[in-house]
Design a protein around this motif. Structure first.
Motif, PDB file in Angstrom:
ATOM      1  N   ASN A  46       0.821  -1.216   0.000  1.00 19.88           N
ATOM      2  CA  ASN A  46       0.000   0.000   0.000  1.00 19.88           C
ATOM      3  C   ASN A  46       0.854   1.265   0.000  1.00 19.88           C
ATOM      4  OD1 ASN A  46      -2.333  -1.477   0.029  1.00 19.88           O
ATOM      5  ND2 ASN A  46      -2.544  -1.436   2.240  1.00 19.88           N
ATOM      6  N   ASN A  47       2.040   1.209   0.580  1.00 21.71           N
ATOM      7  CA  ASN A  47       2.888   2.394   0.697  1.00 21.71           C
ATOM      8  C   ASN A  47       4.005   2.438  -0.340  1.00 21.71           C
ATOM      9  OD1 ASN A  47       1.418   3.186   2.963  1.00 21.71           O
ATOM     10  ND2 ASN A  47       2.678   1.924   4.296  1.00 21.71           N
ATOM     11  N   SER A  48       3.974   1.543  -1.309  1.00 18.69           N
ATOM     12  CA  SER A  48       5.044   1.488  -2.303  1.00 18.69           C
ATOM     13  C   SER A  48       5.026   2.706  -3.215  1.00 18.69           C
ATOM     14  CB  SER A  48       4.914   0.241  -3.182  1.00 18.69           C
ATOM     15  OG  SER A  48       5.176  -0.914  -2.451  1.00 18.69           O
ATOM     16  N   ILE A  49       6.201   3.176  -3.523  1.00 17.66           N
ATOM     17  CA  ILE A  49       6.377   4.229  -4.510  1.00 17.66           C
ATOM     18  C   ILE A  49       6.826   3.535  -5.787  1.00 17.66           C
ATOM     19  CG2 ILE A  49       7.711   6.265  -5.142  1.00 17.66           C
ATOM     20  CD1 ILE A  49       7.993   6.816  -2.132  1.00 17.66           C
ATOM     21  N   THR A  50       6.141   3.818  -6.880  1.00 20.75           N
ATOM     22  CA  THR A  50       6.482   3.167  -8.144  1.00 20.75           C
ATOM     23  C   THR A  50       6.872   4.190  -9.189  1.00 20.75           C
ATOM     24  OG1 THR A  50       4.197   3.206  -8.928  1.00 20.75           O
ATOM     25  CG2 THR A  50       4.891   1.260  -7.697  1.00 20.75           C
ATOM     26  N   THR A  51       7.607   3.720 -10.168  1.00 18.61           N
ATOM     27  CA  THR A  51       7.946   4.562 -11.299  1.00 18.61           C
ATOM     28  C   THR A  51       6.804   4.514 -12.299  1.00 18.61           C
ATOM     29  OG1 THR A  51       9.028   2.729 -12.422  1.00 18.61           O
ATOM     30  CG2 THR A  51      10.407   4.116 -10.999  1.00 18.61           C
ATOM     31  N   HIS A  62       0.870  -7.296  -5.764  1.00 16.54           N
ATOM     32  CA  HIS A  62       0.479  -6.439  -4.645  1.00 16.54           C
ATOM     33  C   HIS A  62       0.255  -7.313  -3.422  1.00 16.54           C
ATOM     34  CE1 HIS A  62      -0.405  -2.875  -7.218  1.00 16.54           C
ATOM     35  NE2 HIS A  62      -0.485  -3.831  -8.119  1.00 16.54           N
ATOM     36  N   GLN A  63       0.805  -6.876  -2.287  1.00 17.19           N
ATOM     37  CA  GLN A  63       0.657  -7.655  -1.062  1.00 17.19           C
ATOM     38  C   GLN A  63       0.283  -6.741   0.099  1.00 17.19           C
ATOM     39  OE1 GLN A  63       4.510  -9.460  -1.010  1.00 17.19           O
ATOM     40  NE2 GLN A  63       5.419  -7.850   0.191  1.00 17.19           N
ATOM     41  N   ASP A  64      -0.352  -7.340   1.109  1.00 23.55           N
ATOM     42  CA  ASP A  64      -0.730  -6.573   2.285  1.00 23.55           C
ATOM     43  C   ASP A  64       0.404  -6.596   3.312  1.00 23.55           C
ATOM     44  OD1 ASP A  64      -0.896  -9.046   3.583  1.00 23.55           O
ATOM     45  OD2 ASP A  64      -3.080  -9.087   3.587  1.00 23.55           O
ATOM     46  N   ASN A  65       0.145  -6.059   4.485  1.00 19.75           N
ATOM     47  CA  ASN A  65       1.181  -5.968   5.525  1.00 19.75           C
ATOM     48  C   ASN A  65       1.616  -7.325   6.071  1.00 19.75           C
ATOM     49  OD1 ASN A  65       1.196  -3.214   5.270  1.00 19.75           O
ATOM     50  ND2 ASN A  65      -0.272  -2.891   6.910  1.00 19.75           N
ATOM     51  N   ASP A  66       0.827  -8.366   5.818  1.00 20.90           N
ATOM     52  CA  ASP A  66       1.164  -9.717   6.266  1.00 20.90           C
ATOM     53  C   ASP A  66       1.795 -10.556   5.151  1.00 20.90           C
ATOM     54  OD1 ASP A  66       0.139  -9.289   8.866  1.00 20.90           O
ATOM     55  OD2 ASP A  66      -1.898  -9.661   8.126  1.00 20.90           O
ATOM     56  N   ASN A  67       2.218  -9.888   4.076  1.00 21.22           N
ATOM     57  CA  ASN A  67       2.815 -10.527   2.897  1.00 21.22           C
ATOM     58  C   ASN A  67       1.847 -11.429   2.148  1.00 21.22           C
ATOM     59  OD1 ASN A  67       5.253  -9.237   3.288  1.00 21.22           O
ATOM     60  ND2 ASN A  67       6.110 -10.909   4.471  1.00 21.22           N
ATOM     61  N   LYS A  68       0.557 -11.234   2.337  1.00 21.34           N
ATOM     62  CA  LYS A  68      -0.449 -11.989   1.591  1.00 21.34           C
ATOM     63  C   LYS A  68      -0.712 -11.272   0.267  1.00 21.34           C
ATOM     64  CE  LYS A  68      -3.032 -14.414   3.739  1.00 21.34           C
ATOM     65  NZ  LYS A  68      -3.426 -15.778   3.888  1.00 21.34           N
ATOM     66  N   ILE A  69      -0.686 -12.021  -0.829  1.00 24.16           N
ATOM     67  CA  ILE A  69      -0.859 -11.454  -2.158  1.00 24.16           C
ATOM     68  C   ILE A  69      -2.328 -11.144  -2.382  1.00 24.16           C
ATOM     69  CG2 ILE A  69      -0.577 -11.872  -4.625  1.00 24.16           C
ATOM     70  CD1 ILE A  69       1.872 -13.656  -3.804  1.00 24.16           C
ATOM     71  N   THR A  70      -2.609  -9.881  -2.692  1.00 26.10           N
ATOM     72  CA  THR A  70      -3.982  -9.419  -2.824  1.00 26.10           C
ATOM     73  C   THR A  70      -4.396  -9.107  -4.255  1.00 26.10           C
ATOM     74  OG1 THR A  70      -3.290  -7.133  -2.444  1.00 26.10           O
ATOM     75  CG2 THR A  70      -3.968  -8.432  -0.504  1.00 26.10           C
TER      76      THR A  70
END
Length: 75
Positions: A46-51, A62-70
Motif C-alpha cells: 500500500n505504501n510502495s512508490i512506483t515509477t 500487490h501484497q498486504d502488511n502480512d505478505n499476503k498477495i492481494t
C-alpha cells in the motif's frame, strides 16, 4: 501479456503468502517465493512508490502488511 497469462497468475498467486529472503522456502501450498515468479516482476504494498515506466511484460504483485498477495497485474 494476454488475458490467459493474467488469469494464470491470479489463480496461482492470489491469497498466497510471499516468503521473503534469499533462503526463503515455501513450507506449504499456501506460500510462494521469488523462484515461483516470472523473471520480470516486482512487489508492491500500500505504501510502495512506483515509477511511471509501463512495462507490459512485468508482473506486479500487490501484497498486504502480512505478505499476503492481494492483486496481480501486468503493466
Amino acid at each position: 501479456m494476454t488475458n490467459h497469462d493474467i488469469e494464470y497468475w491470479k489463480q496461482k498467486l492470489l491469497g498466497m503468502t510471499f516468503m521473503q529472503g534469499v533462503s526463503a522456502q515455501a513450507k506449504n501450498e499456501n506460500e510462494v517465493t521469488e523462484a515461483d515468479l516470472p523473471p520480470l516482476h516486482r512487489f508492491l504494498t500500500n505504501n510502495s512508490i512506483t515509477t511511471m515506466d509501463l512495462n507490459t511484460g512485468r508482473l506486479n504483485v500487490h501484497q498486504d502488511n502480512d505478505n499476503k498477495i492481494t492483486h496481480v497485474m501486468f503493466y
